[in-house]
Write a protein that holds these residues in place. Structure first.
Motif, short mmCIF file in Angstrom:
data_model
loop_
_atom_site.label_atom_id
_atom_site.label_comp_id
_atom_site.label_asym_id
_atom_site.label_seq_id
_atom_site.Cartn_x
_atom_site.Cartn_y
_atom_site.Cartn_z
N THR A 1 0.84 -1.20 0.00
CA THR A 1 0.00 0.00 0.00
C THR A 1 0.87 1.25 0.00
N GLY A 2 2.00 1.20 0.68
CA GLY A 2 2.92 2.35 0.72
C GLY A 2 3.32 2.78 -0.68
N LYS A 3 3.53 1.80 -1.56
CA LYS A 3 3.92 2.14 -2.94
C LYS A 3 2.77 2.86 -3.65
N LEU A 4 1.52 2.41 -3.39
CA LEU A 4 0.36 3.07 -4.01
C LEU A 4 0.23 4.49 -3.48
N VAL A 5 0.48 4.67 -2.19
CA VAL A 5 0.38 6.00 -1.57
C VAL A 5 1.41 6.94 -2.20
N MET A 6 2.63 6.42 -2.37
CA MET A 6 3.69 7.27 -2.92
C MET A 6 3.36 7.64 -4.37
N ALA A 7 2.85 6.67 -5.15
CA ALA A 7 2.52 6.95 -6.55
C ALA A 7 1.43 8.01 -6.62
N SER A 8 0.43 7.89 -5.74
CA SER A 8 -0.67 8.84 -5.75
C SER A 8 -0.19 10.23 -5.31
N ALA A 9 0.62 10.26 -4.26
CA ALA A 9 1.11 11.54 -3.73
C ALA A 9 2.04 12.23 -4.73
N ALA A 10 2.70 11.43 -5.58
CA ALA A 10 3.66 12.01 -6.53
C ALA A 10 2.98 12.97 -7.50
N LYS A 11 1.71 12.72 -7.77
CA LYS A 11 1.02 13.56 -8.77
C LYS A 11 0.95 15.03 -8.34
N THR A 12 0.93 15.28 -7.05
CA THR A 12 0.91 16.67 -6.58
C THR A 12 2.17 16.97 -5.74
N LEU A 13 3.15 16.08 -5.84
CA LEU A 13 4.40 16.22 -5.07
C LEU A 13 4.18 16.45 -3.58
N LYS A 14 3.19 15.74 -3.04
CA LYS A 14 3.01 15.80 -1.58
C LYS A 14 4.22 15.15 -0.93
N ARG A 15 4.59 15.66 0.23
CA ARG A 15 5.65 15.01 1.00
C ARG A 15 5.09 13.70 1.56
N VAL A 16 5.91 12.68 1.63
CA VAL A 16 5.44 11.44 2.23
C VAL A 16 6.42 10.94 3.29
N THR A 17 5.86 10.40 4.35
CA THR A 17 6.63 9.58 5.28
C THR A 17 5.95 8.23 5.26
N LEU A 18 6.71 7.18 4.96
CA LEU A 18 6.12 5.86 4.84
C LEU A 18 6.74 4.93 5.87
N GLU A 19 5.90 4.43 6.77
CA GLU A 19 6.32 3.43 7.77
C GLU A 19 5.69 2.12 7.36
N LEU A 20 6.49 1.17 6.86
CA LEU A 20 5.90 0.02 6.18
C LEU A 20 6.21 -1.31 6.89
N GLY A 21 6.13 -2.37 6.13
CA GLY A 21 6.24 -3.70 6.73
C GLY A 21 7.64 -4.06 7.19
N GLY A 22 7.72 -5.17 7.92
CA GLY A 22 9.01 -5.63 8.41
C GLY A 22 9.08 -7.15 8.37
N ASN A 23 10.30 -7.66 8.34
CA ASN A 23 10.50 -9.11 8.50
C ASN A 23 11.72 -9.28 9.40
N ASP A 24 11.55 -8.82 10.64
CA ASP A 24 12.69 -8.63 11.54
C ASP A 24 13.36 -9.93 11.97
N PRO A 25 14.68 -10.00 11.81
CA PRO A 25 15.42 -11.16 12.34
C PRO A 25 15.86 -10.90 13.78
N ALA A 26 15.96 -11.99 14.56
CA ALA A 26 16.62 -11.93 15.88
C ALA A 26 17.75 -12.95 15.80
N ILE A 27 18.97 -12.51 16.05
CA ILE A 27 20.11 -13.43 16.02
C ILE A 27 20.51 -13.74 17.45
N VAL A 28 20.37 -15.01 17.82
CA VAL A 28 20.69 -15.43 19.19
C VAL A 28 22.06 -16.11 19.15
#
Ligand code: NAD
Length: 485
Positions: free
Chosen positions: A235-262
């Motif tokens: 969805t973040g990519k869709l938001v950025m594409a849509s915002a680009a049309k009027t050059l709105k500033r974007v901050t995108l906080e998106l998905g994660g696949n966090d590793p934990a190394i033990v």
């Protein structure tokens, strides 16, 4: 700007309305969310129309003319008053949060407290002018001015915390904000809008609920100047594409696949319990949850056993019941998505360390599950399930495990578990993620920037830089005399 007594009448349980230009506003069409613990419908909420979007944007634009000029100290005072009011209503907000989101009541109470903390702590930050160069002839100053109007798009996993994390920086820096909650969890956010009417002038804090059309309408609208979006990378990519049309500033906080190394240098039992807790917190529905657990070969079997023992202690159920550790998955769409990983268990011949079956209750309950050593290229390792199912993987070479941890398009968080600080620091510095922890995970701080590398986001929120992201930067070149070249 209001007082606590003015909001004493806030009725948290009857009537959910948009807040537009200081007024509680209904819509002709309504819809409802579902209580994920029992499948029962929650109350009706507005389905905003394009006209509602136009009205809210027009009100925000009008409000920005004056709100931007309100002295910082007064904006801060309003945000702090709002924080006090949220705290005063903490218990009602927490109950509503459990009803709409499903999380255990203690976790819901914690989320409200964190929302209050974020409002208060972010209000301690100030953006002052900086003199970056000065000599006898000139002064060069950097200053920050409001962008205009912002839109905050919020997901369904932490509706209160993530809304507060956008409201405070936007309003403190002089930008009216329109909050758009997820259609799955509109209730608490609508009440945050209602609560705000006693503290902010009309148009400064508005909340619109709607269906899947509302987000795209807001991002495409020519009025707003900034979109602060938290949600999936797709969805973040869709938001950025849509915002680009009027050059709105974007901050995108998106998905994660966090590793934990033990590493092998841990107290196995204690580390396993903490890693398990941070993998299954909020039923795994945290952008920053531990989603891949890499354990050193020399302690692998012992760690797996300790993790299994811990996981078996987790009590799953309706968040209002006593002693519940994990609530249901939040919605039917996510429930079906998580279940596809369970369907893969047989197909892919995965070994189950613990869990492995769905609990078919009326609600969206899933037993916390650990998959033992799946292939590194299997879906459970490469994708974000966003539910209580996690792969446990083995490593024995430091460079190799770092490469495996970094082998993803996402880069939100990562952690290293070791009592050897030299080892932990060495590995931590090589991990490609916006937040890297040692001997913990998920722990955030309103004064520290939070954002993702790679497809986990663009820009960051919170801390001084998070406030600056709601501003235009202006450099003033002041020549002290007009008489010479
Ligand atoms: P989502 O992307 O489906 O939805 C997020 C929000 O965007 C919702 O309010 C939704 O209605 C809205 N939306 C949907 N389509 C839109 C469009 N085309 N234009 C504008 N808005 C649109 O995400 P979700 O399922 O609600 O949340 C889960 C995802 O969010 C996970 O991937 C998780 O990792 C991520 N997440 C990230 C953070 C972070 O801070 N990085 C925090 C929480 C969740």
């Amino acid at each position: 700007m209001g007082s606590l007594s003015a909001i004493a009448k806030l009725d948290l349980f009857s009537g959910f309305y948009n807040t537009i230009n200081g007024k509680l506003t209904g819509t002709e069409k309504t819809r409802h969310g579902v209580n994920p613990a029992n499948g029962k419908p929650n109350p009706e909420v507005p389905v905003s129309t394009p006209q509602d979007v136009d009205s809210a944007v027009a009100a925000a634009k009008e409000a920005s003319k004056t709100w931007a000029k309100v002295p910082w100290a007064d904006r801060k005072k309003a945000v702090l008053g709002y924080a006090d009011a949220l705290e005063q209503h903490a218990s009602d907000f927490a109950k509503l949060l459990t009803q709409e989101q499903g999380k255990p009541i203690a976790t819901a109470e914690l989320e409200v407290q964190v929302g209050v903390q974020w409002l208060r702590e972010l209000a301690k930050i100030e953006l002052s002018e900086e003199i970056v160069q000065e000599d006898n002839e000139k002064q060069v100053i950097v200053r920050y001015t409001p962008l205009g109007v912002s839109v905050g798009i919020v997901p369904w996993n932490f509706p209160i915390h993530l809304a507060c994390g956008k409201i405070a920086p936007s309003l403190l820096t002089g930008n009216p904000i329109i909050i758009k909650p997820s259609p799955f969890t509109p209730y608490c956010d609508l009440k945050l809008g209602e609560l705000g009417r006693s503290f902010f002038p009309p148009g400064v804090l508005q909340v619109l609920s709607g269906d899947d059309n509302l987000g795209p309408w807001l991002t495409a609208h020519p009025g707003p100047d900034k979109i602060s979006f938290t949600g999936s990378s797709a969805t973040g990519k869709l938001v950025m594409a849509s915002a680009a049309k009027t050059l709105k500033r974007v901050t995108l906080e998106l998905g994660g696949n966090d590793p934990a190394i033990v590493t092998k240098n841990v107290d196995v039992k204690a580390a396993a319990a903490k890693v398990g807790g941070l993998a299954f917190f909020n039923s795994g529905q945290v952008c920053l949850a531990i989603k891949r657990i890499y354990v050193h070969q020399s302690i692998y079997d012992e760690f797996r056993q300790a993790l299994v023992d811990f996981t078996k202690t987790l009590k799953i159920g309706d968040g209002n019941e006593e002693g519940i550790s994990l609530g249901p998955v939040q919605n039917s769409m996510q429930f079906e998505k998580v279940k596809t990983f369970f369907s893969d268990i047989e197909k892919e011949k995965w070994n189950i360390a613990v869990g492995g079956v769905n609990e078919e209750k009326p609600g969206f309950f899933i037993t916390p599950t650990i998959i033992d050593k799946p292939a590194e290229d299997s879906r459970i390792v490469t994708e974000e399930p966003f539910g209580p199912i996690v792969p446990l993987l083995e490593w024995n070479d430091e460079a190799d495990v770092i490469a495996r941890a970094n082998n993803t398009k996402l880069g939100l968080g990562a952690s290293v578990w070791s009592n050897d600080m030299e080892e932990a620091g060495r590995i931590a510095r090589k991990l490609d993620a916006g937040s890297v922890w040692v001997n913990t995970h998920i722990e955030l701080d309103p004064h520290a920037p939070f954002g993702g590398h790679k497809e986990s986001g663009i820009g960051y929120e919170w801390g001084v830089g998070g406030l600056r992201a709601y501003c235009n930067l202006q450099t003033l070149f002041l020549k002290k005399s007009a008489s010479e070249l």
